[in-house]
Design a protein around this motif. Structure first.
Motif, PDB file in Angstrom:
ATOM      1  N   LYS A   1      42.164  41.013  41.823  1.00  0.00           N
ATOM      2  CA  LYS A   1      40.845  40.858  42.444  1.00  0.00           C
ATOM      3  C   LYS A   1      40.843  39.661  43.393  1.00  0.00           C
ATOM      4  O   LYS A   1      41.505  38.649  43.127  1.00  0.00           O
ATOM      5  N   SER A   2      40.072  39.759  44.473  1.00  0.00           N
ATOM      6  CA  SER A   2      40.027  38.669  45.447  1.00  0.00           C
ATOM      7  C   SER A   2      38.614  38.417  45.947  1.00  0.00           C
ATOM      8  O   SER A   2      37.714  39.248  45.755  1.00  0.00           O
ATOM      9  N   ASN A   3      38.454  37.279  46.614  1.00  0.00           N
ATOM     10  CA  ASN A   3      37.242  37.027  47.391  1.00  0.00           C
ATOM     11  C   ASN A   3      37.231  37.954  48.594  1.00  0.00           C
ATOM     12  O   ASN A   3      36.248  38.616  48.888  1.00  0.00           O
ATOM     13  N   ALA A   4      38.357  38.005  49.288  1.00  0.00           N
ATOM     14  CA  ALA A   4      38.543  38.922  50.412  1.00  0.00           C
ATOM     15  C   ALA A   4      40.031  39.176  50.587  1.00  0.00           C
ATOM     16  O   ALA A   4      40.855  38.294  50.335  1.00  0.00           O
ATOM     17  N   LEU A   5      40.343  40.383  51.018  1.00  0.00           N
ATOM     18  CA  LEU A   5      41.737  40.810  51.162  1.00  0.00           C
ATOM     19  C   LEU A   5      42.040  41.035  52.641  1.00  0.00           C
ATOM     20  O   LEU A   5      41.419  41.890  53.284  1.00  0.00           O
ATOM     21  N   ILE A   6      42.969  40.240  53.175  1.00  0.00           N
ATOM     22  CA  ILE A   6      43.438  40.416  54.558  1.00  0.00           C
ATOM     23  C   ILE A   6      44.741  41.194  54.461  1.00  0.00           C
ATOM     24  O   ILE A   6      45.772  40.644  54.062  1.00  0.00           O
ATOM     25  N   ASP A   7      44.706  42.488  54.802  1.00  0.00           N
ATOM     26  CA  ASP A   7      45.879  43.323  54.517  1.00  0.00           C
ATOM     27  C   ASP A   7      46.970  43.234  55.574  1.00  0.00           C
ATOM     28  O   ASP A   7      48.070  43.755  55.383  1.00  0.00           O
ATOM     29  N   GLY A   8      46.711  42.580  56.695  1.00  0.00           N
ATOM     30  CA  GLY A   8      47.727  42.428  57.734  1.00  0.00           C
ATOM     31  C   GLY A   8      47.797  43.582  58.711  1.00  0.00           C
ATOM     32  O   GLY A   8      48.399  43.460  59.773  1.00  0.00           O
ATOM     33  N   ALA A   9      47.172  44.711  58.360  1.00  0.00           N
ATOM     34  CA  ALA A   9      47.180  45.880  59.232  1.00  0.00           C
ATOM     35  C   ALA A   9      45.842  46.055  59.945  1.00  0.00           C
ATOM     36  O   ALA A   9      45.794  46.540  61.078  1.00  0.00           O
ATOM     37  N   ASN A  10      44.763  45.657  59.270  1.00  0.00           N
ATOM     38  CA  ASN A  10      43.419  45.803  59.822  1.00  0.00           C
ATOM     39  C   ASN A  10      42.782  44.424  59.980  1.00  0.00           C
ATOM     40  O   ASN A  10      42.861  43.590  59.076  1.00  0.00           O
ATOM     41  N   ARG A  11      42.139  44.232  61.129  1.00  0.00           N
ATOM     42  CA  ARG A  11      41.634  42.895  61.444  1.00  0.00           C
ATOM     43  C   ARG A  11      40.534  42.446  60.498  1.00  0.00           C
ATOM     44  O   ARG A  11      40.460  41.273  60.131  1.00  0.00           O
ATOM     45  N   GLU A  12      39.664  43.367  60.095  1.00  0.00           N
ATOM     46  CA  GLU A  12      38.554  42.999  59.225  1.00  0.00           C
ATOM     47  C   GLU A  12      39.018  42.922  57.774  1.00  0.00           C
ATOM     48  O   GLU A  12      39.605  43.882  57.250  1.00  0.00           O
ATOM     49  N   PRO A  13      38.761  41.812  57.086  1.00  0.00           N
ATOM     50  CA  PRO A  13      39.135  41.704  55.670  1.00  0.00           C
ATOM     51  C   PRO A  13      38.316  42.658  54.803  1.00  0.00           C
ATOM     52  O   PRO A  13      37.207  43.068  55.180  1.00  0.00           O
ATOM     53  N   ILE A  14      38.856  43.007  53.659  1.00  0.00           N
ATOM     54  CA  ILE A  14      38.116  43.785  52.665  1.00  0.00           C
ATOM     55  C   ILE A  14      37.436  42.790  51.741  1.00  0.00           C
ATOM     56  O   ILE A  14      38.098  42.104  50.950  1.00  0.00           O
ATOM     57  N   VAL A  15      36.128  42.667  51.867  1.00  0.00           N
ATOM     58  CA  VAL A  15      35.387  41.731  51.024  1.00  0.00           C
ATOM     59  C   VAL A  15      35.445  42.208  49.578  1.00  0.00           C
ATOM     60  O   VAL A  15      35.280  43.399  49.297  1.00  0.00           O
ATOM     61  N   ASN A  16      35.720  41.276  48.657  1.00  0.00           N
ATOM     62  CA  ASN A  16      35.927  41.618  47.238  1.00  0.00           C
ATOM     63  C   ASN A  16      37.014  42.676  47.076  1.00  0.00           C
ATOM     64  O   ASN A  16      36.938  43.547  46.208  1.00  0.00           O
ATOM     65  N   GLY A  17      38.022  42.592  47.937  1.00  0.00           N
ATOM     66  CA  GLY A  17      39.097  43.578  47.894  1.00  0.00           C
ATOM     67  C   GLY A  17      39.969  43.452  46.660  1.00  0.00           C
ATOM     68  O   GLY A  17      40.128  42.370  46.086  1.00  0.00           O
ATOM     69  N   CYS A  18      40.526  44.579  46.245  1.00  0.00           N
ATOM     70  CA  CYS A  18      41.399  44.634  45.068  1.00  0.00           C
ATOM     71  C   CYS A  18      42.662  45.407  45.404  1.00  0.00           C
ATOM     72  O   CYS A  18      42.671  46.265  46.286  1.00  0.00           O
TER      73      CYS A  18
END
Length: 389
Positions: A6-23
C-alpha cells in the motif's frame, strides 16, 4: 506468499499521473496487479506492507558506473589496476552506497580481472546484497587510448579476441573506449583511439552473441565512427553535435549522460585538479555540458543517466538533468523506464507494471513535484523483498 503493498501514491514510471493510494500485489517477486486498494477486493492469505506514508516509484537504474572506482580518490586507472581481490573488497562499500540511494539495477562499464562478473554471481547467489548487475567484463581500449588500465586491445584481431573472452566469461554487453576522456591527461576529448574496422569488429562480435556495444565517446570523429559502425549507446557525449544527434535518432541510438563526476565536489575535482590537463578538460566540459544537453533534450534522442562511479549520487544526476532543462517526469523516466530500455532490461524492470519484477523505492515526498525527494530514499525493495530501510 502474496504481498499487498500500500502507498500514499504510486508513480509507476509508465504513466505521468500517480495512482493515489495505489497498491501492488506481488507474488514470487513479480507484480501481479496494480491499482487502487478497492480494486483488489478480498484477498486470502495475503501479507500487507503498509507504506501509506510514502510515495512509491520504480527502483532506480544506474546506466553507467563501475564497481571499484572512486573518482574522488584520483588516478582512476591506477584504481582499476589494483589486484582483483582487493578491488572486490573495495567494491563492497560502493555497492552499499548505491543500494542505499535507491539503485536496484546497475550497468557496469568495465572492470579488470572480471571482478564485475564475480560480484554479479555473488549477488545472484545471495552471498551479498546488491543491485542487479549488467556487466561488461574488461573494457576494450587501445594502448594509447583513454581508459587503458591492464587489458589493451590493439588491432582488429585483438579486439575480436578480447570481446569474445568477455562474452565467454559472462559479459552482458561490451564496453569500448573510443575517444579521449576527462580523467586522463594529455589527449583531448575528441581524440579517437580506434579505426572504423576495430569498432566494427567489436560490434560484429557482440551482435553475433545477441548483445551490443556501448562506447565511451565524447565527440568528434570517434562519435561518427560509433554511429557509422553500429554502436548502440554513446556514453557521456559531452561534445556531440546536432548533426550527430540527428543521426543517432535515425539509428535509434542512446546517449547516457554522466554529470556528477564532472560537477560534484567529490568527483574529479577533489583530487585530479592537480593535473592542469585534467582540470582544463573538466572546466571545458562543464562549459559545454549545459548547452549540449539542452540540445539533446530538445532533440528527443533516447536518453538515460549514470553516475560513472559516483556511488550513491543518482539523485545528483537527476538534479543536473533538470538544471539542463528536463522536467521532473522526463528526469524520472531517464533513471527508470528509459534507463531499462537503454540497458535492454525493460521486460524485467523500469516500471511498476504487471509482469515486471517488484523493484521499487519509497520516498517521503513526491519527486514529480520536487526532484530533490530522490535524496531521501526511505525504503528499498528488490523483487518484492525489503532489502534496505
Amino acid at each position: 506468499m502474496k504481498t499487498l503493498i500500500k502507498s500514499n501514491a504510486l508513480i509507476d514510471g509508465a504513466n505521468r499521473e500517480p495512482i493515489v493510494n495505489g497498491c501492488m500485489l506481488i507474488e514470487d517477486g513479480v507484480i501481479k496487479a496494480v491499482g487502487k486498494e478497492e480494486d483488489f477486493g478480498s484477498l486470502d492469505e495475503v501479507k500487507v506492507e503498509d507504506l501509506t506514508d510514502y510515495y512509491l516509484m520504480p527502483g532506480l537504474i544506474n546506466s553507467h558506473t563501475h564497481l571499484s572506482v572512486v573518482p574522488g580518490l584520483g588516478d582512476q586507472l591506477g584504481q582499476l589496476r589494483l589486484p582483483g581481490e582487493r578491488n572486490i573488497l573495495r567494491s563492497m562499500p560502493n555497492i552499499k552506497k548505491d543500494l542505499a540511494s535507491g539503485v536496484t539495477t546497475m550497468r557496469i562499464m568495465g572492470e579488470e580481472h572480471f571482478i564485475d562478473v564475480e560480484i554479479k554471481k555473488a549477488i545472484q547467489e545471495g552471498l551479498i546484497e546488491g543491485p542487479r548487475l549488467l556487466v561488461s567484463g574488461r573494457g576494450i581500449v587501445a594502448s594509447n587510448g583513454h581508459g587503458a588500465a591492464l587489458t589493451l586491445s590493439d588491432g582488429e584481431e585483438e579486439v575480436r579476441k578480447h570481446v569474445r573472452e568477455n562474452l565467454a566469461k559472462g559479459a552482458d554487453q561490451i564496453k569500448l573506449f573510443v575517444t579521449g576522456g576527462v580523467s586522463s591527461s594529455g589527449k583531448g576529448l575528441d581524440f579517437c583511439g580506434y579505426t572504423a574496422k576495430e569498432v566494427a569488429a567489436a560490434v560484429e562480435e557482440a551482435d553475433r552473441m545477441g548483445t551490443y556495444c556501448a562506447a565511451h565517446a565524447h565527440g568528434g570523429k570517434g562519435v561518427d565512427l560509433c554511429i557509422q559502425e553500429g554502436v548502440r549507446t554513446i556514453e557521456h557525449g559531452a561534445l556531440v553535435t546536432e548533426k550527430q544527434v540527428e543521426k543517432m535518432i535515425r539509428r535509434n541510438m542512446w546517449i547516457i549522460g554522466t554529470f556528477s563526476i564532472l560537477f560534484h565536489p567529490e568527483g574529479i575535482e577533489k583530487s585530479d585538479f592537480s593535473d592542469p590537463s585534467i582540470k582544463e578538460k573538466v572546466l571545458r566540459a562543464r562549459e559545454t555540458e549545459a548547452e549540449v544537453f539542452d540540445m539533446v533534450l530538445k532533440s528527443g534522442v533516447n536518453l538515460a543517466l549514470g553516475t560513472d562511479s559516483m556511488h550513491g549520487q543518482m539523485s545528483y544526476e537527476a538534479k543536473c538533468l533538470t538544471r539542463f532543462g528536463a522536467n521532473n517526469w522526463k528526469t524520472i523516466q531517464a533513471i527508470t523506464k528509459h534507463a531499462a530500455e537503454a540497458c535492454q532490461v525493460e521486460d524485467l524492470v523500469g516500471t511498476l507494471e504487471v509482469g515486471k519484477l517488484g523493484d521499487f523505492i519509497a520516498l517521503e515526498e513526491n519527486p514529480l513535484e520536487n526532484i530533490e525527494a530522490l535524496e531521501k530514499v526511505k525504503e528499498v525493495y528488490k523483487e518484492g523483498r525489503r532489502i534496505l530501510k
